[in-house]
Scaffold this motif. Structure first.
Motif, PDB file in Angstrom:
ATOM      1  N   LEU A 136      48.161  17.631 -14.457  1.00 21.05           N
ATOM      2  CA  LEU A 136      49.612  17.528 -14.416  1.00 21.05           C
ATOM      3  C   LEU A 136      50.082  16.091 -14.638  1.00 21.05           C
ATOM      4  N   ALA A 137      49.308  15.112 -14.147  1.00 21.34           N
ATOM      5  CA  ALA A 137      49.679  13.714 -14.366  1.00 21.34           C
ATOM      6  C   ALA A 137      49.676  13.365 -15.849  1.00 21.34           C
ATOM      7  N   ASP A 138      48.719  13.895 -16.598  1.00 20.59           N
ATOM      8  CA  ASP A 138      48.722  13.686 -18.051  1.00 20.59           C
ATOM      9  C   ASP A 138      49.979  14.266 -18.682  1.00 20.59           C
ATOM     10  N   MET A 139      50.405  15.411 -18.199  1.00 21.81           N
ATOM     11  CA  MET A 139      51.604  16.029 -18.751  1.00 21.81           C
ATOM     12  C   MET A 139      52.840  15.178 -18.467  1.00 21.81           C
ATOM     13  N   ILE A 140      52.914  14.588 -17.267  1.00 26.09           N
ATOM     14  CA  ILE A 140      54.062  13.769 -16.896  1.00 26.09           C
ATOM     15  C   ILE A 140      54.073  12.444 -17.654  1.00 26.09           C
ATOM     16  N   TYR A 141      52.952  11.744 -17.653  1.00 29.21           N
ATOM     17  CA  TYR A 141      52.917  10.383 -18.183  1.00 29.21           C
ATOM     18  C   TYR A 141      52.561  10.291 -19.668  1.00 29.21           C
ATOM     19  N   THR A 142      51.715  11.214 -20.145  1.00 31.83           N
ATOM     20  CA  THR A 142      51.256  11.131 -21.537  1.00 31.83           C
ATOM     21  C   THR A 142      52.033  12.060 -22.455  1.00 31.83           C
ATOM     22  N   ASP A 143      52.211  13.313 -22.036  1.00 28.54           N
ATOM     23  CA  ASP A 143      52.889  14.283 -22.896  1.00 28.54           C
ATOM     24  C   ASP A 143      54.404  14.093 -22.860  1.00 28.54           C
ATOM     25  N   LEU A 144      54.968  14.050 -21.654  1.00 26.74           N
ATOM     26  CA  LEU A 144      56.421  13.868 -21.518  1.00 26.74           C
ATOM     27  C   LEU A 144      56.829  12.395 -21.561  1.00 26.74           C
ATOM     28  N   THR A 159      51.924  24.139  -6.716  1.00 20.71           N
ATOM     29  CA  THR A 159      50.763  24.323  -5.857  1.00 20.71           C
ATOM     30  C   THR A 159      49.541  23.651  -6.481  1.00 20.71           C
ATOM     31  N   THR A 160      48.671  23.175  -5.619  1.00 22.88           N
ATOM     32  CA  THR A 160      47.411  22.613  -6.103  1.00 22.88           C
ATOM     33  C   THR A 160      46.652  23.652  -6.906  1.00 22.88           C
ATOM     34  N   LYS A 161      46.714  24.884  -6.462  1.00 20.89           N
ATOM     35  CA  LYS A 161      46.049  25.985  -7.161  1.00 20.89           C
ATOM     36  C   LYS A 161      46.555  26.111  -8.598  1.00 20.89           C
ATOM     37  N   GLN A 162      47.888  26.059  -8.780  1.00 23.41           N
ATOM     38  CA  GLN A 162      48.428  26.175 -10.128  1.00 23.41           C
ATOM     39  C   GLN A 162      48.008  24.982 -10.987  1.00 23.41           C
ATOM     40  N   ASN A 163      48.001  23.815 -10.404  1.00 21.99           N
ATOM     41  CA  ASN A 163      47.589  22.635 -11.154  1.00 21.99           C
ATOM     42  C   ASN A 163      46.176  22.804 -11.706  1.00 21.99           C
ATOM     43  N   TYR A 164      45.232  23.207 -10.860  1.00 20.74           N
ATOM     44  CA  TYR A 164      43.847  23.331 -11.298  1.00 20.74           C
ATOM     45  C   TYR A 164      43.623  24.528 -12.217  1.00 20.74           C
ATOM     46  N   ASP A 165      44.421  25.568 -12.066  1.00 14.83           N
ATOM     47  CA  ASP A 165      44.239  26.767 -12.892  1.00 14.83           C
ATOM     48  C   ASP A 165      44.964  26.689 -14.236  1.00 14.83           C
ATOM     49  N   GLU A 166      45.939  25.782 -14.371  1.00 19.46           N
ATOM     50  CA  GLU A 166      46.757  25.789 -15.581  1.00 19.46           C
ATOM     51  C   GLU A 166      46.880  24.437 -16.287  1.00 19.46           C
ATOM     52  N   ALA A 167      46.978  23.347 -15.543  1.00 21.46           N
ATOM     53  CA  ALA A 167      47.376  22.073 -16.147  1.00 21.46           C
ATOM     54  C   ALA A 167      46.297  21.403 -16.976  1.00 21.46           C
ATOM     55  N   PHE A 168      45.104  21.972 -17.020  1.00 26.44           N
ATOM     56  CA  PHE A 168      43.993  21.377 -17.763  1.00 26.44           C
ATOM     57  C   PHE A 168      43.636  22.161 -19.028  1.00 26.44           C
ATOM     58  N   PHE A 169      44.440  23.172 -19.383  1.00 20.56           N
ATOM     59  CA  PHE A 169      44.079  24.089 -20.464  1.00 20.56           C
ATOM     60  C   PHE A 169      45.287  24.365 -21.355  1.00 20.56           C
TER      61      PHE A 169
END
Length: 331
Positions: free
Chosen positions: A224-232, A296-306
């Motif tokens: 998610l941090a990549d999405m905030i700082y790198t993508d957005l 949720t931490t769960k959503q971050n690990y299940d979605e934000a890396f793919f």
């Protein structure tokens, strides 16, 4: 005299017939040769090809039909138009169950081998009868067993390396144009969302913080941090520490007191954690101004890396930020 003349004419006629017959025979032979060449079967396309993986070279089917993925690349395969027969992209907290996005995409027709970051089930992979296997670094111990089932490509990139993993999978399967098209569409959308958020928030800063019952972690990259700082490309708050290999850094409540971003993306599975209900949390600018966006931490690990998860989450986060900004404007 007449007889000799008639004999001479007959001789000429015979010679003409002989030459004509030879010419016709040669023409017929030429046509027969052409027909034979046309009927010759074209060279068959190769059935295999050799590619480079994390440990050297491996020979794989030229057109694999049954791919088993335990490298974490299932969503990237789907983005390339490929449906695997088995996946390791299960929920990290429930390794026998697909993530919600893959439940929607794959239904119940695809086998699950366990979470790809742990050692997966060799028996489940064998039962899926693959003709090609993608295995990540976590499967190095069982590589020889996997390679006996089907040619196995060792993917050199794990959980934290989305773009590198995507590029490797696309290169291996000869799908680079499809990957580049997908990433361009994703990056173009991220740019649109950046512009919308920047118009609403200006130079206001962001932080990604995870709070559990045991501790606090501040993220600088990955997921998610990549999405905030790198993508957005949203401004990073001052005081965010350099990350460890996982992408963040553990800190204490006292360490958090030096960080005061305008916006916080908070990763927490519940409000029962070490951060909330503390004086430091109550006094943080983002919390006081209603600019905390919960994932949720769960959503971050299940979605934000793919691939597919990122596509969905970037819309969710952008909508949350823009909605919160609108509400704050009316207070």
């Amino acid at each position: 005299m007449a007889n000799r003349k008639n004999g001479w004419i007959a001789g000429l006629l015979g010679l003409a017939l002989l030459v004509g017959g030879c010419s016709q025979a040669a023409e017929n032979n030429g046509q027969a040769g052409q027909t034979g060449q046309a009927d010759k079967p074209a060279a068959q396309a190769p059935k295999t090809r050799t590619v480079k993986d994390a440990a050297g070279e491996v020979t794989i089917p030229a057109n694999p039909l049954r791919i088993a993925d335990v490298s974490g690349a299932t969503e990237e395969l789907l983005a390339l138009g490929i449906r695997p027969v088995l996946t390791g992209n299960s929920q990290y907290q429930s390794p026998t169950e697909l993530t919600p996005i893959l439940q929607q995409e794959l239904g119940t027709d695809v086998a699950v081998a366990g979470w790809f970051q742990n050692e997966v089930s060799v028996e489940a992979i064998a039962a899926a009868n693959p003709d090609l296997i993608f295995a990540g670094p976590s499967q190095n111990k069982i590589y020889e067993q996997l390679n006996k089932i089907a040619p196995t490509v060792r993917v050199p990139y794990g959980f934290n390396a989305f773009r590198e993993r995507f590029d490797f999978i696309a290169e291996t399967l000869g799908k680079k144009p499809q990957m580049e098209e997908w990433l361009k569409a994703y990056d173009d959308r991220a740019k649109e969302l950046h512009d919308q958020i920047a118009a609403a928030t200006g130079e206001e800063t962001f932080a990604v913080i995870e709070a559990t019952q045991k501790g606090i972690r501040i993220y600088a990259k990955t997921g998610l941090a990549d999405m905030i700082y790198t993508d957005l490309k949203l401004p990073k708050a001052a005081g965010i520490p350099d990350p460890d290999p996982w992408g963040g850094k553990e800190t204490s409540l006292e360490g958090l007191s030096t960080l005061d971003p305008d916006h916080i993306v908070l990763l927490a599975d519940s409000e029962q954690n070490v951060l909330e209900d503390t004086a430091i949390w109550s006094n943080m600018r983002a919390n006081k101004n209603g600019k905390v966006y919960r994932v949720t931490t769960k959503q971050n690990y299940d979605e934000a890396f793919f691939a597919l998860g990122k596509k969905a989450m970037i819309e969710q986060i952008a909508a949350d930020i823009l909605q919160k900004k609108s509400k704050v404007g009316h207070w």
